[in-house]
Design a protein around this motif. Structure first.
Motif, PDB file in Angstrom:
ATOM      1  N   CYS A  10       2.843   6.388  -2.103  1.00  0.00           N
ATOM      2  CA  CYS A  10       2.816   5.805  -3.442  1.00  0.00           C
ATOM      3  C   CYS A  10       1.504   5.076  -3.682  1.00  0.00           C
ATOM      4  O   CYS A  10       0.790   4.701  -2.746  1.00  0.00           O
ATOM      5  CB  CYS A  10       3.987   4.844  -3.645  1.00  0.00           C
ATOM      6  SG  CYS A  10       4.092   3.518  -2.420  1.00  0.00           S
ATOM      7  N   LEU A  11       1.183   4.908  -4.952  1.00  0.00           N
ATOM      8  CA  LEU A  11       0.046   4.116  -5.405  1.00  0.00           C
ATOM      9  C   LEU A  11       0.606   2.969  -6.218  1.00  0.00           C
ATOM     10  O   LEU A  11       1.347   3.191  -7.189  1.00  0.00           O
ATOM     11  CB  LEU A  11      -0.897   4.961  -6.253  1.00  0.00           C
ATOM     12  CG  LEU A  11      -2.075   4.225  -6.911  1.00  0.00           C
ATOM     13  CD1 LEU A  11      -3.060   3.731  -5.849  1.00  0.00           C
ATOM     14  CD2 LEU A  11      -2.780   5.129  -7.914  1.00  0.00           C
ATOM     15  N   SER A  56      -5.389  -1.357   1.720  1.00  0.00           N
ATOM     16  CA  SER A  56      -5.609  -2.451   0.776  1.00  0.00           C
ATOM     17  C   SER A  56      -7.095  -2.683   0.515  1.00  0.00           C
ATOM     18  O   SER A  56      -7.876  -2.834   1.462  1.00  0.00           O
ATOM     19  CB  SER A  56      -4.995  -3.748   1.300  1.00  0.00           C
ATOM     20  OG  SER A  56      -5.361  -4.836   0.471  1.00  0.00           O
ATOM     21  N   ALA A 174      -0.582   2.976  -0.894  1.00  0.00           N
ATOM     22  CA  ALA A 174      -1.979   2.805  -1.315  1.00  0.00           C
ATOM     23  C   ALA A 174      -2.007   1.736  -2.398  1.00  0.00           C
ATOM     24  O   ALA A 174      -1.479   1.935  -3.496  1.00  0.00           O
ATOM     25  CB  ALA A 174      -2.545   4.120  -1.838  1.00  0.00           C
ATOM     26  N   SER A 175      -2.595   0.593  -2.083  1.00  0.00           N
ATOM     27  CA  SER A 175      -2.621  -0.544  -3.001  1.00  0.00           C
ATOM     28  C   SER A 175      -3.939  -0.543  -3.774  1.00  0.00           C
ATOM     29  O   SER A 175      -5.009  -0.343  -3.187  1.00  0.00           O
ATOM     30  CB  SER A 175      -2.466  -1.845  -2.204  1.00  0.00           C
ATOM     31  OG  SER A 175      -2.531  -2.975  -3.053  1.00  0.00           O
ATOM     32  N   VAL A 205      -3.290  12.267 -11.600  1.00  0.00           N
ATOM     33  CA  VAL A 205      -2.218  11.958 -10.651  1.00  0.00           C
ATOM     34  C   VAL A 205      -0.927  12.643 -11.092  1.00  0.00           C
ATOM     35  O   VAL A 205      -0.218  13.250 -10.274  1.00  0.00           O
ATOM     36  CB  VAL A 205      -2.015  10.429 -10.541  1.00  0.00           C
ATOM     37  CG1 VAL A 205      -0.706  10.103  -9.814  1.00  0.00           C
ATOM     38  CG2 VAL A 205      -3.189   9.787  -9.799  1.00  0.00           C
ATOM     39  N   GLY A 228      -8.933   0.492  -6.893  1.00  0.00           N
ATOM     40  CA  GLY A 228      -7.909   1.349  -6.330  1.00  0.00           C
ATOM     41  C   GLY A 228      -8.319   2.777  -6.065  1.00  0.00           C
ATOM     42  O   GLY A 228      -7.547   3.544  -5.480  1.00  0.00           O
ATOM     43  N   TYR A 229      -9.544   3.155  -6.461  1.00  0.00           N
ATOM     44  CA  TYR A 229      -9.945   4.558  -6.355  1.00  0.00           C
ATOM     45  C   TYR A 229      -9.981   5.034  -4.908  1.00  0.00           C
ATOM     46  O   TYR A 229      -9.451   6.099  -4.564  1.00  0.00           O
ATOM     47  CB  TYR A 229     -11.307   4.751  -7.009  1.00  0.00           C
ATOM     48  CG  TYR A 229     -11.846   6.163  -6.912  1.00  0.00           C
ATOM     49  CD1 TYR A 229     -11.212   7.214  -7.575  1.00  0.00           C
ATOM     50  CD2 TYR A 229     -12.990   6.441  -6.172  1.00  0.00           C
ATOM     51  CE1 TYR A 229     -11.710   8.510  -7.495  1.00  0.00           C
ATOM     52  CE2 TYR A 229     -13.494   7.730  -6.086  1.00  0.00           C
ATOM     53  CZ  TYR A 229     -12.848   8.760  -6.748  1.00  0.00           C
ATOM     54  OH  TYR A 229     -13.332  10.040  -6.659  1.00  0.00           O
ATOM     55  N   SER A 231      -8.509   3.767  -2.241  1.00  0.00           N
ATOM     56  CA  SER A 231      -7.155   3.813  -1.672  1.00  0.00           C
ATOM     57  C   SER A 231      -6.459   5.103  -2.078  1.00  0.00           C
ATOM     58  O   SER A 231      -5.784   5.750  -1.264  1.00  0.00           O
ATOM     59  CB  SER A 231      -6.330   2.612  -2.163  1.00  0.00           C
ATOM     60  OG  SER A 231      -6.868   1.389  -1.724  1.00  0.00           O
ATOM     61  N   LEU A 232      -6.617   5.482  -3.348  1.00  0.00           N
ATOM     62  CA  LEU A 232      -6.004   6.710  -3.856  1.00  0.00           C
ATOM     63  C   LEU A 232      -6.557   7.935  -3.147  1.00  0.00           C
ATOM     64  O   LEU A 232      -5.803   8.838  -2.750  1.00  0.00           O
ATOM     65  CB  LEU A 232      -6.240   6.817  -5.364  1.00  0.00           C
ATOM     66  CG  LEU A 232      -5.848   8.135  -6.043  1.00  0.00           C
ATOM     67  CD1 LEU A 232      -4.364   8.429  -5.841  1.00  0.00           C
ATOM     68  CD2 LEU A 232      -6.208   8.081  -7.523  1.00  0.00           C
ATOM     69  N   ALA A 235      -5.056   8.208   0.248  1.00  0.00           N
ATOM     70  CA  ALA A 235      -3.657   8.619   0.175  1.00  0.00           C
ATOM     71  C   ALA A 235      -3.538  10.116  -0.103  1.00  0.00           C
ATOM     72  O   ALA A 235      -2.696  10.810   0.487  1.00  0.00           O
ATOM     73  CB  ALA A 235      -2.939   7.823  -0.915  1.00  0.00           C
ATOM     74  N   ARG A 263       4.140   7.836  -7.553  1.00  0.00           N
ATOM     75  CA  ARG A 263       4.750   8.208  -6.285  1.00  0.00           C
ATOM     76  C   ARG A 263       4.573   9.707  -6.065  1.00  0.00           C
ATOM     77  O   ARG A 263       4.374  10.482  -7.009  1.00  0.00           O
ATOM     78  CB  ARG A 263       6.239   7.865  -6.295  1.00  0.00           C
ATOM     79  CG  ARG A 263       7.027   8.689  -7.302  1.00  0.00           C
ATOM     80  CD  ARG A 263       8.472   8.270  -7.402  1.00  0.00           C
ATOM     81  NE  ARG A 263       9.171   8.990  -8.471  1.00  0.00           N
ATOM     82  CZ  ARG A 263      10.315   8.605  -9.018  1.00  0.00           C
ATOM     83  NH1 ARG A 263      10.891   7.497  -8.592  1.00  0.00           N
ATOM     84  NH2 ARG A 263      10.886   9.312  -9.972  1.00  0.00           N
TER      85      ARG A 263
END
Length: 473
Positions: A10-11, A56, A174-175, A205, A228-229, A231-232, A235, A263
């Motif tokens: 999940c993001l 994070s 993924a935060s 997404v 957040g890029y 982290s995404l 993921a 998700r």
């Protein structure tokens, strides 16, 4: 052991205001996010993961390595946001953390094991909802590096291999928040590209258009002021081996920061070459760690005379590694070593960064002493790497950068990444990036890397200086 599984990914956003004990009545303005987080947490719990793995942006971030926290347990609370009663004490999934480091290195990514038991709010906010859904399991925590997108994606694939090795069922969290520049009142100010970035991410997404996400222009990502890029991207790399059903549960930005909750339900193994693999191949990712953004260029070889600065750096490190003795500078110094200035010493081994430590301002009597001190720090104290061993000394190449006086920058047009390095300051936090680094092609990239090295968020004010260096090989 083997047979571990990635059971959910999940993001999630991490604004403390969505925690009722912090936000109070203001949580009404993020009702969609709050509802989505509760729904997502219940779904994660229903999959019964044995470990939660968090990525994070508020963990430890390095320019050219990825930090994984090494601890027996983690603790933290939301006291800095006015809610010290919201506290956490969770066991660490040390086995998964070690496996991530090992598989990351096998994939050609520089990894750093960092001893820390502190929880950051990028972990604590989503963990708040997950624990209230009944999940009380060990956690592993990692940040991301300011590396090329292809490397971060490849690291995500290595994460999945690490999960399989541990034999545990793992949920990947993924935060990260989207653009911090959606409104004139936003903490980082307004930029119209923030809405463009968020829309493109949201649509990609929802449709699982991995190539669209990986191929976003670096300038757009920087102008968005997101966190957040990366982290995404990691993921998505973790999901590369699977067929998935993606869903965006909510998106809103009432305070000028985009909050996206998404998700991926895993439905089976992927078949053939995935979209991400095709993109990585088209991006000419070498798969061996070459070409990392921000790594210092290789020193010249082939019989060129070694400068006194580099000779001194090599002598300092080799002497200490062999005999634990700290050398003194020569009695008679050439003019360039007798002045006072900040100095950076960089080490490479087989073309890969092996250590880089420096000072932005002089801390010693002269450049010679500065070189000795920073050569030892680069070889022995860079937290991204283990200390240099005797058997490595013959393989090391050195470069020494002597910083020239800086001057304030008022506009990005005053910068040239090939000529000028940058210093970004916010209070006592300082981030520096040397000039003429491989993979850093724009002023926006320079500022973003320096800012993140200092831990300066996109929504915080900061000042910029530029400087030149004299580089010795």
């Amino acid at each position: 052991m083997g047979s571990g599984r990635l059971v959910y990914a999940c993001l999630v956003p991490h604004p403390p205001i969505i925690v009722p004990e912090v936000g109070g009545q203001e949580t009404a303005r993020v009702a969609a996010t709050l509802q989505a987080m509760h729904e997502l947490a219940a779904e994660v719990a229903a999959h019964r993961p044995e470990v939660l793995l968090f990525i994070s942006p508020h963990s430890i971030i390095y320019r050219d390595a990825v930090a994984v926290l090494a601890a027996n347990e983690f603790r933290g609370d939301l006291g800095q946001f006015g809610a010290p009663q919201v506290s956490f004490h969770v066991p660490a999934a040390a086995e998964l953390a070690e496996a991530v480091v090992e598989h990351g290195r096998q994939a050609g990514v520089s990894m750093a094991e960092v001893r820390s038991s502190n929880l950051d709010h990028g972990v604590m906010v989503p963990l708040y909802f997950l624990q209230r859904a009944g999940l009380q399991v060990p956690v592993a925590i990692m940040g991301f590096g300011l590396l090329p997108v292809a490397q971060l994606y490849r690291l995500g694939r290595a994460i999945n291999a690490a999960i399989q090795e541990t034999g545990r069922d793992v949920a990947l969290v993924a935060s990260g928040d989207m653009s911090h520049r959606l409104l004139p009142s936003a903490p980082a100010g307004f930029n119209p590209q923030g809405e463009v970035f968020d829309r493109r991410i949201r649509e990609a997404v929802a449709a699982h258009q991995v190539e669209e996400i990986l191929g976003l222009p670096a300038e757009l990502v920087e102008l968005a002021g997101e966190c957040g890029y990366r982290s995404l991207v990691m993921a998505l790399g973790g999901l590369d081996a699977y067929q998935v059903e993606p869903e965006v549960l909510s998106y809103e930005g009432p305070f000028g920061v985009g909050y996206l909750v998404a998700r991926w339900k895993i439905t089976g193994p992927a078949e053939g070459m995935t979209m991400g693999q095709r993109w990585v191949r088209s991006a000419n990712d070498p798969g061996d760690g070459a070409g990392r953004a921000g790594e210092e260029t290789d020193p010249p070889i082939g019989g060129q005379e070694v400068s006194p600065a580099v000779r001194l750096a090599r002598q300092a490190l080799e002497t200490y590694v062999r005999s634990k003795q700290v050398i003194s500078p020569p009695r008679e110094l050439p003019p360039e070593l007798g002045a006072r200035a900040g100095v950076f010493v960089s080490l490479k081994k087989q073309g890969q960064l092996r250590g880089c430590i420096g000072t932005t301002l002089p801390t010693c009597a002269n450049v010679a002493e500065e070189i000795i001190r920073n050569a030892l720090s680069a070889g022995l104290e860079d937290p991204r790497f283990p200390p240099v061993r005797v058997e490595e000394l013959a393989e090391l190449t050195y470069s020494v950068d002597v910083l020239q006086p800086g001057e304030p920058v008022h506009d990005l047009s005053e910068l040239d990444p090939r000529r000028y390095g940058v210093i970004v300051r916010s209070g006592r936090r300082v981030g520096l990036l040397l000039p003429d680094l491989e993979g850093v092609d724009t002023a926006a990239e320079q500022i973003a890397i320096a800012r993140q090295k200092a831990g300066i968020r996109p929504d915080e004010p900061y000042q910029i200086e530029k400087f030149t260096v004299v580089r010795y090989h």
